[in-house]
Scaffold this motif. Structure first.
Motif, mmCIF file in Angstrom:
data_model
loop_
_atom_site.group_PDB
_atom_site.id
_atom_site.type_symbol
_atom_site.label_atom_id
_atom_site.label_comp_id
_atom_site.label_asym_id
_atom_site.label_seq_id
_atom_site.Cartn_x
_atom_site.Cartn_y
_atom_site.Cartn_z
ATOM 1 N N ALA A 23 0.706 -1.167 0.124
ATOM 2 C CA ALA A 23 -0.222 0.106 0.042
ATOM 3 C C ALA A 23 0.750 1.193 -0.012
ATOM 4 O O ALA A 23 1.861 1.554 0.610
ATOM 5 N N SER A 24 0.314 2.429 -0.797
ATOM 6 C CA SER A 24 1.058 3.668 -0.456
ATOM 7 C C SER A 24 0.141 4.303 0.372
ATOM 8 O O SER A 24 -0.606 4.320 0.637
ATOM 9 N N GLY A 25 0.988 5.447 0.991
ATOM 10 C CA GLY A 25 0.413 6.422 1.625
ATOM 11 C C GLY A 25 0.892 6.027 3.149
ATOM 12 O O GLY A 25 1.278 5.003 3.561
ATOM 13 N N ARG A 26 0.890 7.280 3.939
ATOM 14 C CA ARG A 26 1.388 7.208 5.328
ATOM 15 C C ARG A 26 0.220 6.726 6.143
ATOM 16 O O ARG A 26 0.528 6.588 7.456
ATOM 17 N N THR A 27 -1.176 6.508 5.843
ATOM 18 C CA THR A 27 -2.016 6.201 6.601
ATOM 19 C C THR A 27 -2.434 4.641 6.603
ATOM 20 O O THR A 27 -3.346 4.412 7.166
ATOM 21 N N PHE A 28 -1.680 3.884 6.408
ATOM 22 C CA PHE A 28 -1.814 2.465 5.910
ATOM 23 C C PHE A 28 -2.245 1.926 7.341
ATOM 24 O O PHE A 28 -3.221 1.005 7.325
ATOM 25 N N SER A 29 -1.405 2.088 8.278
ATOM 26 C CA SER A 29 -1.642 1.593 9.767
ATOM 27 C C SER A 29 -3.230 1.972 10.420
ATOM 28 O O SER A 29 -3.632 1.294 11.243
ATOM 29 N N SER A 30 -3.975 3.117 9.644
ATOM 30 C CA SER A 30 -5.216 3.287 10.137
ATOM 31 C C SER A 30 -6.255 2.639 9.378
ATOM 32 O O SER A 30 -7.269 2.648 9.859
ATOM 33 N N TYR A 31 -6.175 1.740 8.483
ATOM 34 C CA TYR A 31 -7.085 0.964 7.795
ATOM 35 C C TYR A 31 -7.192 -0.539 8.213
ATOM 36 O O TYR A 31 -6.037 -1.255 8.267
ATOM 37 N N THR A 32 -8.193 -1.015 8.137
ATOM 38 C CA THR A 32 -8.316 -2.557 8.187
ATOM 39 C C THR A 32 -8.236 -2.882 6.791
ATOM 40 O O THR A 32 -8.829 -2.285 5.727
ATOM 41 N N MET A 33 -7.598 -4.031 6.710
ATOM 42 C CA MET A 33 -7.270 -4.666 5.344
ATOM 43 C C MET A 33 -7.750 -5.738 5.154
ATOM 44 O O MET A 33 -8.106 -6.584 6.228
ATOM 45 N N GLY A 34 -8.221 -6.054 3.867
ATOM 46 C CA GLY A 34 -9.094 -7.148 3.616
ATOM 47 C C GLY A 34 -8.506 -8.084 2.320
ATOM 48 O O GLY A 34 -7.698 -7.111 1.316
ATOM 49 N N ALA A 48 -10.775 -12.894 4.009
ATOM 50 C CA ALA A 48 -9.984 -12.422 5.273
ATOM 51 C C ALA A 48 -9.939 -11.083 5.421
ATOM 52 O O ALA A 48 -9.969 -10.299 4.273
ATOM 53 N N ALA A 49 -9.908 -10.599 6.785
ATOM 54 C CA ALA A 49 -9.543 -9.371 7.119
ATOM 55 C C ALA A 49 -8.810 -9.051 8.278
ATOM 56 O O ALA A 49 -8.821 -10.047 9.192
ATOM 57 N N ILE A 50 -7.896 -7.972 8.570
ATOM 58 C CA ILE A 50 -7.346 -7.781 9.724
ATOM 59 C C ILE A 50 -7.274 -6.284 10.086
ATOM 60 O O ILE A 50 -7.355 -5.445 9.513
ATOM 61 N N SER A 51 -7.559 -5.905 11.492
ATOM 62 C CA SER A 51 -7.561 -4.743 12.036
ATOM 63 C C SER A 51 -6.428 -4.198 11.816
ATOM 64 O O SER A 51 -5.445 -4.431 11.366
ATOM 65 N N TRP A 52 -6.514 -2.711 12.201
ATOM 66 C CA TRP A 52 -5.477 -1.718 12.017
ATOM 67 C C TRP A 52 -4.151 -2.252 12.445
ATOM 68 O O TRP A 52 -2.945 -2.026 12.249
#
Length: 123
Positions: A23-34, A48-52
């Motif tokens: 992922a690009s961008g500095r806010t990656f850690s604020s997103y749930t990823m799936g 599947a998904a994973i919290s921030w």
């Protein structure tokens, strides 16, 4: 957020494969990823998904116990480790990012999508 998935390929049933999504961008850690997948002629489905912070994970029943989702926020990357692959796992796999995730399996909760990577499992 821009997402790029890679790592797909052709494997035999029972083998393993690891997908990555950068992922690009500095806010990656604020997103749930799936991760989602779409098999030929079928609708897209949640995988599947994973919290921030990686503290909570969600799995579709069809992959639970075989697939593991993880993330490395320092590398802006989410992974999907797929073990004991079956022919029915054959699909294009997509990664996605959700700003406000409520824990459902709906793709509508995800705001950003990467291009897919094809996984083919032969019997």
């Amino acid at each position: 957020v821009q997402l790029q998935a890679f790592g797909g390929g052709l494997v035999q049933a029972g083998e393993s494969l690891r997908l990555s999504c950068a992922a690009s961008g500095r806010t990656f850690s604020s997103y749930t990823m799936g991760w989602f997948r779409q098999a030929p002629g079928k609708e897209r489905e949640f995988v599947a998904a994973i919290s921030w912070n990686g503290g909570t994970t969600y799995y579709a029943s069809s992959v639970k116990g075989r697939f593991t989702i993880s993330r490395d926020n320092a590398k802006n990357t989410v992974y999907l480790q797929m073990n004991s692959l079956k022919p029915e796992d054959t699909a294009v796999y997509y990664c996605a990012a959700s700003r406000y995730y409520s824990g459902t399996y709906s793709g509508r909760e995800f705001d950003y999508w990467g291009q897919g990577t094809l996984v083919t499992v032969s019997s």
